[in-house]
Design a protein around this motif. Sequence first.
Motif, PDB file in Angstrom:
ATOM      1  N   PHE A  35     -17.991 -80.053 -33.281  1.00 11.96           N
ATOM      2  CA  PHE A  35     -17.115 -79.813 -32.133  1.00 11.96           C
ATOM      3  C   PHE A  35     -15.849 -80.643 -32.228  1.00 11.96           C
ATOM      4  N   SER A  38     -13.574 -79.208 -35.012  1.00 15.13           N
ATOM      5  CA  SER A  38     -12.989 -77.914 -34.655  1.00 15.13           C
ATOM      6  C   SER A  38     -11.959 -78.063 -33.533  1.00 15.13           C
ATOM      7  N   TRP A  39     -12.197 -78.958 -32.574  1.00 16.34           N
ATOM      8  CA  TRP A  39     -11.241 -79.179 -31.494  1.00 16.34           C
ATOM      9  C   TRP A  39      -9.934 -79.739 -32.035  1.00 16.34           C
ATOM     10  N   ALA A  43      -6.281 -77.817 -32.093  1.00 18.81           N
ATOM     11  CA  ALA A  43      -5.124 -78.475 -31.480  1.00 18.81           C
ATOM     12  C   ALA A  43      -3.968 -78.573 -32.480  1.00 18.81           C
TER      13      ALA A  43
END
Length: 77
Positions: A35, A38-39, A43
């Motif tokens: 997570f 991937s975040w 961004a």
Amino acid sequence: MKKNRYLLCLLLCGFMLYFAVPRLSVFAEGLEGVFALSWIAFAIIVMAGNLTAMLYSPKKAAKKRQALRINKKSRSY
């Protein structure tokens, strides 16, 4: 007008990254690490897209010339 929107989105994304990156544990195992990576990746893609749109948007002079061409064609019969 659109450049202002791109700049605002770029600043907001930078603001979110400024607060989120210290709290995300990139080296964690499992779903938490996936997570976080991937975040951060999404961004960065958002920032790159807004920066590209802001830098490569057509200039106002080209828009005015194109508008004059359209007006001239619409008046001819």
